[in-house]
Design an enzyme around this catalytic site. Structure first.
Site, PDB file in Angstrom:
ATOM      1  N   ASP A   1       0.733  -1.232  -0.175  1.00 42.75           N
ATOM      2  CA  ASP A   1      -0.085  -0.187   0.040  1.00 42.75           C
ATOM      3  C   ASP A   1       0.747   1.250  -0.088  1.00 42.75           C
ATOM      4  O   ASP A   1       1.726   1.441   0.950  1.00 42.75           O
ATOM      5  CB  ASP A   1      -0.923   0.058   1.246  1.00 42.75           C
ATOM      6  CG  ASP A   1      -2.055   0.999   1.094  1.00 42.75           C
ATOM      7  OD1 ASP A   1      -2.387   1.262   0.195  1.00 42.75           O
ATOM      8  OD2 ASP A   1      -2.405   1.445   2.136  1.00 42.75           O
TER       9      ASP A   1
ATOM     10  N   HIS B   1      -3.231  13.906   0.827  1.00 43.20           N
ATOM     11  CA  HIS B   1      -3.494  13.036   1.995  1.00 43.20           C
ATOM     12  C   HIS B   1      -2.329  12.874   3.018  1.00 43.20           C
ATOM     13  O   HIS B   1      -2.439  12.989   4.042  1.00 43.20           O
ATOM     14  CB  HIS B   1      -3.800  11.834   1.353  1.00 43.20           C
ATOM     15  CG  HIS B   1      -4.009  10.555   2.281  1.00 43.20           C
ATOM     16  ND1 HIS B   1      -5.251  10.633   3.093  1.00 43.20           N
ATOM     17  CD2 HIS B   1      -3.200   9.860   2.872  1.00 43.20           C
ATOM     18  CE1 HIS B   1      -4.944   9.473   3.918  1.00 43.20           C
ATOM     19  NE2 HIS B   1      -3.817   8.961   3.656  1.00 43.20           N
TER      20      HIS B   1
ATOM     21  N   GLU C   1     -10.723   4.312   3.064  1.00 40.65           N
ATOM     22  CA  GLU C   1      -9.697   5.170   2.432  1.00 40.65           C
ATOM     23  C   GLU C   1     -10.126   4.739   0.875  1.00 40.65           C
ATOM     24  O   GLU C   1      -9.950   3.746   0.508  1.00 40.65           O
ATOM     25  CB  GLU C   1      -8.181   4.631   2.554  1.00 40.65           C
ATOM     26  CG  GLU C   1      -7.851   5.344   3.856  1.00 40.65           C
ATOM     27  CD  GLU C   1      -6.311   5.048   4.420  1.00 40.65           C
ATOM     28  OE1 GLU C   1      -5.919   5.914   5.216  1.00 40.65           O
ATOM     29  OE2 GLU C   1      -5.763   4.338   3.806  1.00 40.65           O
TER      30      GLU C   1
ATOM     31  N   GLU D   1      -8.892   4.422  -2.825  1.00 42.69           N
ATOM     32  CA  GLU D   1      -7.456   4.026  -3.623  1.00 42.69           C
ATOM     33  C   GLU D   1      -8.044   3.594  -4.918  1.00 42.69           C
ATOM     34  O   GLU D   1      -9.011   3.022  -4.932  1.00 42.69           O
ATOM     35  CB  GLU D   1      -6.791   3.347  -2.646  1.00 42.69           C
ATOM     36  CG  GLU D   1      -6.451   3.579  -1.148  1.00 42.69           C
ATOM     37  CD  GLU D   1      -5.462   3.241  -0.527  1.00 42.69           C
ATOM     38  OE1 GLU D   1      -4.438   2.640  -1.018  1.00 42.69           O
ATOM     39  OE2 GLU D   1      -5.290   3.188   0.599  1.00 42.69           O
TER      40      GLU D   1
ATOM     41  N   ASP E   1      -9.363   0.722   1.602  1.00 52.26           N
ATOM     42  CA  ASP E   1      -8.335   0.441   2.483  1.00 52.26           C
ATOM     43  C   ASP E   1      -9.149   0.871   3.948  1.00 52.26           C
ATOM     44  O   ASP E   1      -8.838   1.852   4.505  1.00 52.26           O
ATOM     45  CB  ASP E   1      -7.193   1.090   2.294  1.00 52.26           C
ATOM     46  CG  ASP E   1      -6.054   0.651   3.230  1.00 52.26           C
ATOM     47  OD1 ASP E   1      -6.374  -0.324   3.880  1.00 52.26           O
ATOM     48  OD2 ASP E   1      -5.077   1.489   3.309  1.00 52.26           O
TER      49      ASP E   1
ATOM     50  N   LYS F   1      -5.333  -2.098   9.778  1.00 55.15           N
ATOM     51  CA  LYS F   1      -5.646  -2.135   8.561  1.00 55.15           C
ATOM     52  C   LYS F   1      -5.980  -3.569   7.988  1.00 55.15           C
ATOM     53  O   LYS F   1      -6.585  -4.047   7.045  1.00 55.15           O
ATOM     54  CB  LYS F   1      -4.808  -1.446   7.458  1.00 55.15           C
ATOM     55  CG  LYS F   1      -4.749   0.105   7.463  1.00 55.15           C
ATOM     56  CD  LYS F   1      -3.518   0.457   6.984  1.00 55.15           C
ATOM     57  CE  LYS F   1      -3.559   2.355   6.864  1.00 55.15           C
ATOM     58  NZ  LYS F   1      -4.538   2.847   5.716  1.00 55.15           N
TER      59      LYS F   1
END
Lengths: 423, 423
Positions: free
Chosen positions: B130, B137, B201, B203, B235, B255
């Site tokens: 990741d 961000h 999140e 992505e 995520d 996570k």
């Protein structure tokens, strides 16, 4: 511990006694595919051949379990079937058992000289998590990497700090390691160059056997049912790459270029006589991480080093570290409980490593950066060469074992030689 | 871009036009195993059925490539064979082609209503990395997590900062996410409890097609030959777990409990008309990371949210973010070059994610922690409910697309609903 005598010639202080019987995956000239093998003395017991010869008796074993080129399917069944398998092999190898011993035709099929096989990765590896569970190591690294603050951050005694590493670059012992390139600071300027601070890290790794489903947390009491066993692990690290990259999301390219494991998976059954109390934990961890029973393992660990010049001069490798796995603050059971405490699933073949095993004295540190204190106190080799970090041609050997004589349970070794950077 | 008309009924502004033709893995009642499918309008083109019906012509395709339940073998061949495959399917679906169109018996075999299949993970995932490549961000998170220092650390503009995540808990869109438990600070006391700061999140993820060997670094120019394509990625992150655990080795349990992807792999061929210049990089990166050509992709991205009460009240989800993937500082090609810059190998099915895609304005942020500034400025939903972080019953939907009308190339969506913590 009383270990039965074997009809197999097992040298004194062999890592692979009848008390051990670790599992691995081997290839051999003449075999069409990799076999599941068990180490015993100077031999390997060929499980595929034994199955074909009906030597495994009434074990409820599907032949396809041994035919996949990895230990995954065998160990996915959980601890009990593997225990039974290992007990049956121990039985066949005992002096008082004649089932195999008296069948010379079968003996030559099943007992293969260890020197004639090539050991492969034992598992298809899923996720790999590297921990950081030696208090001495974390304290040393904290002092060097964050000299301005407390060496141990507030979370360190509350949970086993760890991070995911790259499973695709884990290789078996004997694989050379090329000095990696990466972005390092050269007089303050970020520069893409070869690492000048290549290091090793002495660790013990644990493979997951029986996986766990999404949402299922593994307790410290139940961890023993989910692990396949233990191997030695060298977590090669480029300290200069690490220094520049690791904040705020942790190490990545400093470690992802290669990691080496010993090929023999030593089961928890084998090390059970060597389970001991872990160091006292203060503060007491949160409930899901609390220790259950004896979680530490009394594994003697050693690292030795040889330079190209030492080998050319006929000199033996020099031991640079001697420590013990039982000193780890967090155990493999607590680590597995932690990995799954948020409901994350685990898969057969997942791998997690202890973190560098360092004792409290410099001659028990598990990495060069600690031994030489980032190069301030270089090692002097018998040739007069000095080492702050690894040089091209250096070979690192790590060994680990419990007990001695016919009761010895050894992890074997993990070794690797440093080659120059590519191009 | 001029896209040929199709004899398949493709709704206006469908994500899955003839210009797209993304690949996925589907299961269906009546199929004995998963099939490789391509999305087109409200249908999927069943590649296994097409192969059986000899519709794929003289493609040099081994049937076993499509029979493994994943896209790995197909995409392991590299970009060109997949391009040929996709071109052949486009040809069969064009209005002026009658090979399939006129064979009603085959049409019902090959063209399957999308609503009748269940999409699975497209790849067996190897390593997952990741990244953290949105400047907005990283700046926002830096301000919140390290208020005392520079929000961007010195390495951020020198290399695409990233870390390895857990590949075993990546799930396809539609999978519920259980609120995770973990160690959080409760009035300063480390406590094992359910997360109170669950976040998403936004992505974009990239799958590796053709792998690379140990020692081989992939250049930014060659990255296009190694990627399979793009998906949306959520995520999920527990901010309170992250805050306590993440130093010094990065995020782990915050996570690892679950990450969600959209199931359709949109190829680079499909998004090629939407490649654009990335933001100017100052300082210029080291040579192996320098951009080659147009590396950014003009993908419109949106996040919408609905609460249980909103759905009960018949209210539509509310859009909470609108941003664009082209604003990322580091591109997918630079990220792949970086992953391999130290000689690390890659495998087909390796997955890497962009990092949260945030624009510079609050309504373009890609996570709740940014939108609400850690809860200081909660969102107000149409029901009057407020949201600092996600509540049980909330559903998050992410969408992404390039272009419009018959030229639209959509990534589909990734959605997931929050369930209460287990027990």
């Amino acid at each position: 511990v009383t270990v039965a005598a074997s009809w197999v010639d097992i040298p004194n202080d062999s890592d692979f006694t009848l008390a051990n019987l670790p599992f691995g995956i081997a290839t051999k000239h003449g075999w069409s595919s990799p076999h599941v093998v068990i180490a015993v003395g100077r031999y390997v017991f060929d499980c595929n051949a034994a199955l074909d010869s009906d030597l495994l008796g009434d074990l409820d074993l599907n032949a396809s379990t041994l035919a996949t080129g990895s230990l995954n399917e065998l160990f996915a069944q959980g601890r009990e079937p593997v225990s039974s398998f290992r007990c049956r092999v121990a039985e066949l190898l005992r002096s008082d058992n004649t089932e195999l011993q008296d069948r010379l035709d079968l003996v030559t099929e099943v007992m293969v000289p260890r020197s004639s096989v090539t050991m492969q990765l034992p598992f298809v590896i899923g996720d790999y998590v590297d921990f950081y569970s030696s208090e001495a190591h974390a304290t040393n690294l904290g002092k060097m990497f964050r000299p301005q603050g407390d060496p141990l951050l507030p979370n360190w005694k509350q949970l086993p700090v760890g991070y995911h590493g790259r499973s695709g670059t884990i290789v078996p012992s004997g694989t050379d390691v090329c000095r990696p390139r990466g972005i390092v600071l050269d007089e303050g300027i970020p520069t893409y160059s070869q690492s000048k601070m290549l290091d090793f890290e002495l660790e013990v790794g644990t493979f997951v056997g029986l996986g766990s489903a999404l949402g299922e947390s593994i307790s410290t009491a139940d961890a023993a049912n989910h692990i396949a066993g233990f191997v030695l692990f060298n977590d090669w690290t480029a300290r200069d790459i690490q220094t520049f990259e690791y904040q705020p999301l942790g190490p990545n390219l400093a470690k992802s270029f290669l990691s080496s494991i010993s090929p023999w998976v030593v089961t928890l059954d084998a090390v059970e006589p060597y389970l001991v109390h872990q160091p006292r934990q203060d503060p007491l961890p949160v409930r899901p991480l609390r220790a259950h029973g004896n979680g530490a393992i009394d594994i003697h660990l050693e690292v030795s080093l040889s330079s190209a010049l030492m080998r050319e001069s006929g000199l033996n490798p020099v031991r640079v570290s001697k420590t013990n796995f039982s000193e780890m603050y967090w155990t493999w059971a607590q680590q597995l409980a932690h990995i799954t405490a948020n409901g994350a699933s685990t898969r057969t073949g997942d791998f997690y490593a202890s973190g560098t095993v360092s004792g409290t004295e410099p001659d028990s540190y598990g990495s060069l950066i600690e031994m030489t204190w980032r190069g301030e106190r270089p090692l002097v080799l018998p040739t007069g060469e000095v080492r702050a970090f690894l040089e091209d041609g250096d070979e690192v050997n790590m060994r680990g074992w419990c007990g001695k004589g016919p009761e010895r349970v050894g992890l074997g070794k993990v070794s690797g030689r440093v080659l120059p950077a590519r191009e």
